[in-house]
Motif scaffolding. Structure first.
Motif, mmCIF file in Angstrom:
data_model
loop_
_atom_site.group_PDB
_atom_site.id
_atom_site.type_symbol
_atom_site.label_atom_id
_atom_site.label_comp_id
_atom_site.label_asym_id
_atom_site.label_seq_id
_atom_site.Cartn_x
_atom_site.Cartn_y
_atom_site.Cartn_z
ATOM 1 N N SER A 159 6.147 4.251 12.262
ATOM 2 C CA SER A 159 4.844 3.627 12.064
ATOM 3 C C SER A 159 3.734 4.655 12.293
ATOM 4 N N GLY A 160 2.763 4.675 11.396
ATOM 5 C CA GLY A 160 1.645 5.606 11.526
ATOM 6 C C GLY A 160 1.927 6.988 10.959
ATOM 7 N N LYS A 174 2.801 6.923 5.503
ATOM 8 C CA LYS A 174 3.502 6.481 4.287
ATOM 9 C C LYS A 174 2.560 5.752 3.319
ATOM 10 N N SER A 175 1.845 4.746 3.853
ATOM 11 C CA SER A 175 0.945 3.978 2.971
ATOM 12 C C SER A 175 -0.174 4.868 2.471
ATOM 13 N N THR A 176 -0.671 5.762 3.337
ATOM 14 C CA THR A 176 -1.745 6.669 2.921
ATOM 15 C C THR A 176 -1.269 7.542 1.769
#
Ligand SMILES: Nc1ncnc2c1ncn2[C@@H]1O[C@H](COP(=O)(O)OP(=O)(O)OP(=O)(O)O)[C@@H](O)[C@H]1O
Length: 265
Positions: A65-66, A69-71
């Motif tokens: 998490s953090g 990945k989404s970025t």
């Protein structure tokens, strides 16, 4: 994985081959960095990331998490600007495009499948599927729409609203919407996160089908080693950097690698 009821893949391929220029492009980043905020509040979400999402391949993106990945997906999909470095979709560098051309590229070449499906509750499945074209003021290619609907086994659901469909059916509608514009690349952010394992398996099989039979490129963020096992390769991110790339992943090998990164989910 084989999918029953997928329709005629050879026919889908022939349909696609009429317009080979719109399918099969990959994407890549060159020394991409993304910083949110500034000064003491600055967060370096991506740090000098050079990675390829090869054309006609299914790539999973994993990491704690953090990790960013989404970025990474948002930057490659042109939803967020890079702080530095470059992003290419096919041969096109996103930073060189005006807002208008970027919007057009997103509309024409990129499909998104979000975890929450993002279907409009008041629209039928059919109207949700063709929404990108309605918004763009263009008409769907009837033949292609029929192919997508048949391949995704949505023929008897087109008049239903999202509330009248199962989670898996809604996910298939979201996928149809992402595919109907024949995007080069489909981005999916934890697409199986909310699904039971059978439906999740179906969705992963559909991505394989999109890559193997429809010639598209798929990039998927996931925390699930079993889901990643359906991909051709896995890109591992940690603290905004690429730490590993695994070809021909298996769930066991992915799990081992994730443990090494301190992600014990
Ligand atoms: N809009 C934003 N403003 C400020 N910081 C952000 C923003 N978006 C993301 N971040 C930060 O950037 C870093 C990377 O976030 P990102 O969402 O890309 O991670 P992730 O790997 O997708 O995480 P998760 O698995 O929890 O979804 C995190 O530290 C996050 O807090």
């Amino acid at each position: 994985m084989t999918i029953s009821g997928m329709g005629n893949a050879a026919e889908a391929r022939r349909t696609l081959s009429k317009d080979p220029g719109t399918a099969g492009g990959g994407a890549r980043t060159v020394r991409l960095s993304k910083v949110y905020g500034s000064g003491d509040m600055a967060v370096r979400a991506l740090d000098d990331v050079s990675v390829e999402l090869p054309a006609r391949r299914f790539t999973a993106i994993m990491g704690p998490s953090g990790a960013g990945k989404s970025t990474l997906m948002h930057c490659v999909a042109g939803l967020e600007d890079a702080t530095s470095g470059k992003v290419y979709v096919g041969d096109q560098e996103l930073g060189a495009l005006s807002d208008r051309r970027l919007t057009r590229l997103r509309r024409e070449r990129i499909g998104f499948v979000f975890q929450a499906f993002n279907l409009l509750p008041t629209l039928t499945a059919h109207d949700n599927i063709v929404l990108p074209m309605t918004l763009a003021g263009t008409a769907p290619d009837r033949e292609w729409l029929d192919t997508v609907v048949r391949v995704l086994r949505l023929g008897d659901r087109l008049a239903h609203r999202p509330a009248e469909m199962s989670g898996g059916q809604q996910q298939r509608v979201a996928l149809a919407r992402a595919l109907v514009t024949r995007p080069q690349i489909v981005f999916a952010d934890e697409p199986t996160g909310n699904l039971d394992s059978r439906t999740g398996g179906e969705v992963l099989g559909l991505f394989r089908h999109a890559v193997d039979d429809l010639g598209q490129t798929v990039a998927m963020v996931t925390h699930d080693p079993v889901a990643a096992g359906h991909a051709d390769s896995v890109v591992f991110l940690a603290d905004g950097r690429i730490v590993d790339i695994m070809d021909a992943p298996t769930p066991d090998r992915v799990l081992d690698r994730m443990r090494g990164l301190g992600d014990h989910r």
